[in-house]
Design a protein around this motif. Structure first.
Motif, PDB file in Angstrom:
ATOM      1  N   ASP A 152       0.905  -1.086  -0.005  1.00 27.36           N
ATOM      2  CA  ASP A 152      -0.001   0.092  -0.082  1.00 27.36           C
ATOM      3  C   ASP A 152       0.804   1.329   0.017  1.00 27.36           C
ATOM      4  N   PRO A 153       1.511   1.384  -1.128  1.00 26.84           N
ATOM      5  CA  PRO A 153       2.265   2.634  -1.225  1.00 26.84           C
ATOM      6  C   PRO A 153       1.823   3.979  -0.822  1.00 26.84           C
ATOM      7  N   GLU A 154       0.453   4.224  -0.700  1.00 20.52           N
ATOM      8  CA  GLU A 154       0.013   5.566  -0.305  1.00 20.52           C
ATOM      9  C   GLU A 154       0.071   5.455   1.245  1.00 20.52           C
ATOM     10  N   ARG A 155       0.285   4.313   1.906  1.00 20.07           N
ATOM     11  CA  ARG A 155       0.383   4.366   3.389  1.00 20.07           C
ATOM     12  C   ARG A 155       1.910   3.914   3.736  1.00 20.07           C
ATOM     13  N   GLY A 156       2.869   4.087   2.615  1.00 22.28           N
ATOM     14  CA  GLY A 156       4.193   3.908   3.064  1.00 22.28           C
ATOM     15  C   GLY A 156       4.629   2.602   3.066  1.00 22.28           C
ATOM     16  N   ALA A 157       3.691   1.490   2.631  1.00 21.36           N
ATOM     17  CA  ALA A 157       3.945  -0.017   2.569  1.00 21.36           C
ATOM     18  C   ALA A 157       4.388  -0.383   0.904  1.00 21.36           C
ATOM     19  N   LEU A 159       6.164  -2.854   0.022  1.00 24.05           N
ATOM     20  CA  LEU A 159       6.134  -4.256  -0.488  1.00 24.05           C
ATOM     21  C   LEU A 159       5.125  -4.999   0.497  1.00 24.05           C
ATOM     22  N   ALA A 160       4.680  -5.931  -0.137  1.00 28.19           N
ATOM     23  CA  ALA A 160       3.584  -6.945   0.567  1.00 28.19           C
ATOM     24  C   ALA A 160       4.329  -7.714   1.674  1.00 28.19           C
ATOM     25  N   THR A 161       3.629  -7.840   2.796  1.00 29.92           N
ATOM     26  CA  THR A 161       4.210  -8.614   4.072  1.00 29.92           C
ATOM     27  C   THR A 161       3.359  -9.787   4.509  1.00 29.92           C
ATOM     28  N   ARG A 162       4.303 -10.639   5.094  1.00 28.48           N
ATOM     29  CA  ARG A 162       3.455 -11.730   5.683  1.00 28.48           C
ATOM     30  C   ARG A 162       3.240 -11.462   7.080  1.00 28.48           C
ATOM     31  N   ARG A 163       2.150 -11.622   7.831  1.00 34.38           N
ATOM     32  CA  ARG A 163       1.688 -11.143   9.115  1.00 34.38           C
ATOM     33  C   ARG A 163       1.073 -12.205   9.932  1.00 34.38           C
ATOM     34  N   VAL A 164       1.754 -12.417  10.969  1.00 33.99           N
ATOM     35  CA  VAL A 164       1.148 -13.318  12.080  1.00 33.99           C
ATOM     36  C   VAL A 164       0.878 -12.659  13.240  1.00 33.99           C
ATOM     37  N   PHE A 182       3.737 -10.189  14.161  1.00 34.39           N
ATOM     38  CA  PHE A 182       4.810 -10.266  13.491  1.00 34.39           C
ATOM     39  C   PHE A 182       4.790 -10.048  11.997  1.00 34.39           C
ATOM     40  N   SER A 183       5.778  -9.264  11.367  1.00 30.44           N
ATOM     41  CA  SER A 183       5.562  -9.163   9.784  1.00 30.44           C
ATOM     42  C   SER A 183       7.079  -9.339   9.067  1.00 30.44           C
ATOM     43  N   THR A 184       6.917  -9.769   8.056  1.00 31.46           N
ATOM     44  CA  THR A 184       8.160  -9.736   7.402  1.00 31.46           C
ATOM     45  C   THR A 184       7.902 -10.069   5.843  1.00 31.46           C
ATOM     46  N   ILE A 185       8.966  -9.437   5.003  1.00 29.11           N
ATOM     47  CA  ILE A 185       8.739  -9.236   3.619  1.00 29.11           C
ATOM     48  C   ILE A 185       9.343 -10.293   3.082  1.00 29.11           C
ATOM     49  N   GLY A 186      10.185 -11.265   3.868  1.00 32.33           N
ATOM     50  CA  GLY A 186      10.909 -12.270   3.158  1.00 32.33           C
ATOM     51  C   GLY A 186      12.083 -11.776   2.228  1.00 32.33           C
ATOM     52  N   ALA A 187      12.416 -12.755   1.551  1.00 37.11           N
ATOM     53  CA  ALA A 187      13.664 -12.265   0.896  1.00 37.11           C
ATOM     54  C   ALA A 187      13.327 -11.818  -0.766  1.00 37.11           C
ATOM     55  N   ASP A 188      12.440 -12.742  -1.280  1.00 41.67           N
ATOM     56  CA  ASP A 188      11.836 -12.274  -2.450  1.00 41.67           C
ATOM     57  C   ASP A 188      10.313 -12.347  -2.645  1.00 41.67           C
ATOM     58  N   GLY A 189       9.844 -12.127  -1.320  1.00 43.86           N
ATOM     59  CA  GLY A 189       8.357 -11.902  -1.479  1.00 43.86           C
ATOM     60  C   GLY A 189       8.028 -12.773  -0.072  1.00 43.86           C
ATOM     61  N   PRO A 190       6.563 -12.385   0.381  1.00 37.27           N
ATOM     62  CA  PRO A 190       6.295 -12.774   1.749  1.00 37.27           C
ATOM     63  C   PRO A 190       5.878 -14.483   1.869  1.00 37.27           C
ATOM     64  N   LYS A 191       5.854 -15.031   0.745  1.00 34.89           N
ATOM     65  CA  LYS A 191       5.644 -16.386   0.602  1.00 34.89           C
ATOM     66  C   LYS A 191       6.604 -17.288   0.210  1.00 34.89           C
ATOM     67  N   ASP A 192       8.006 -16.713   0.289  1.00 33.55           N
ATOM     68  CA  ASP A 192       9.446 -17.464  -0.060  1.00 33.55           C
ATOM     69  C   ASP A 192       9.752 -18.004   1.243  1.00 33.55           C
ATOM     70  N   ASP A 193      10.787 -19.132   0.796  1.00 29.54           N
ATOM     71  CA  ASP A 193      11.356 -19.997   2.093  1.00 29.54           C
ATOM     72  C   ASP A 193      11.780 -19.365   3.379  1.00 29.54           C
ATOM     73  N   LEU A 194      12.282 -17.958   3.194  1.00 29.79           N
ATOM     74  CA  LEU A 194      12.907 -17.245   4.076  1.00 29.79           C
ATOM     75  C   LEU A 194      11.656 -16.704   5.095  1.00 29.79           C
ATOM     76  N   ALA A 195      10.695 -16.196   4.600  1.00 28.89           N
ATOM     77  CA  ALA A 195       9.712 -15.868   5.040  1.00 28.89           C
ATOM     78  C   ALA A 195       8.868 -17.016   5.908  1.00 28.89           C
ATOM     79  N   ASP A 196       8.798 -18.412   5.068  1.00 27.57           N
ATOM     80  CA  ASP A 196       8.393 -19.400   6.004  1.00 27.57           C
ATOM     81  C   ASP A 196       9.013 -19.690   7.233  1.00 27.57           C
ATOM     82  N   ALA A 197      10.405 -19.700   7.095  1.00 26.97           N
ATOM     83  CA  ALA A 197      11.186 -19.919   8.223  1.00 26.97           C
ATOM     84  C   ALA A 197      11.181 -19.145   9.342  1.00 26.97           C
ATOM     85  N   LEU A 198      10.874 -17.743   8.982  1.00 31.00           N
ATOM     86  CA  LEU A 198      10.749 -16.704   9.905  1.00 31.00           C
ATOM     87  C   LEU A 198       9.409 -16.727  10.701  1.00 31.00           C
TER      88      LEU A 198
END
Length: 214
Positions: A152-157, A159-164, A182-198
């Motif tokens: 949501d660029p208008e609100r300063g976001a 990139l998409a984020t994964r939120r728990v 908790f929120s993360t953008i991951g490495a290549d997106g909120p659904k990548d392996d890094l996001a899963d691990a976090l």
């Protein structure tokens, strides 16, 4: 049971806590930057460090401002030993105050039943792809909610984020819920392996959550 006065989390040493509601959060952020750069070897040229330090401080202060707008209690960020902050992940702790339920005619309002609130959260429409489940955190009823929040660029976001989110009913006080987001953008997106691990790491972290009484 009296309501707890605080909580504890067993965070790794490279995560820092910034109190948002109490104390000078901006000064705490500046102190974190100063501490990080104090560990940088003295042979590193100052002209290279100064722009990095100013950018790090700017980003930290922006994170503090966002947390304050969300009326957070604390903000947690991962701090690298080299003096860089990874704003690709964060934990924001806040408190939700629930409105009381209207009583019958002639009766006063009643506190909302945590079980009823949990049912509403579980049956509510959290949007496409939202996963909601319930359980316990340190003996208290809790609801876990996971979703992808679009950019949501208008609100300063940008990139998409994964939120728990963990929403935990406060023992001894039916009007309050503890919220750890908790929120993360991951490495290549909120659904990548890094996001899963976090996300797995955050779920493990919440098993260390304990109420405290002082």
């Amino acid at each position: 049971m009296s309501a707890p006065t605080g909580y504890r989390l067993l965070l790794p040493s490279d995560w820092v806590q910034i109190p948002v509601r109490h104390g000078d959060a901006e000064q705490a952020a500046r102190d974190i930057v100063a501490s990080a750069f104090a560990r940088v070897p003295t042979d590193v040229p100052r002209d290279k460090l100064t722009p990095l330090r100013l950018e790090l401080e700017r980003r930290l202060l922006m994170a503090v401002a966002d947390a304050r707008r969300a009326k957070a209690l604390e903000l947690y960020l991962p701090m690298r030993l080299a003096g860089e902050v990874n704003l690709g992940a964060s934990i924001v702790v806040s408190e939700a105050q629930l409105p009381a339920r209207p009583g019958a005619k002639g009766e006063g309002d009643h506190p909302s039943d945590p079980a009823e609130v949990a049912v509403q959260l579980l049956s509510g429409d959290g949007g496409p792809g939202t996963d909601v489940s319930s359980g316990e955190v340190d003996g208290a009823l809790a609801v876990r909610r996971e979703r992808i929040v679009p950019a949501d660029p208008e609100r300063g976001a940008e990139l998409a984020t994964r939120r728990v989110d963990y929403l935990v009913s406060v023992p001894g006080d039916q009007t309050r819920w503890f919220v750890a987001a908790f929120s993360t953008i991951g490495a290549d997106g909120p659904k990548d392996d890094l996001a899963d691990a976090l996300v797995e790491w955050f779920d493990a972290l919440m098993t260390t959550f304990r109420w405290s009484w002082t």
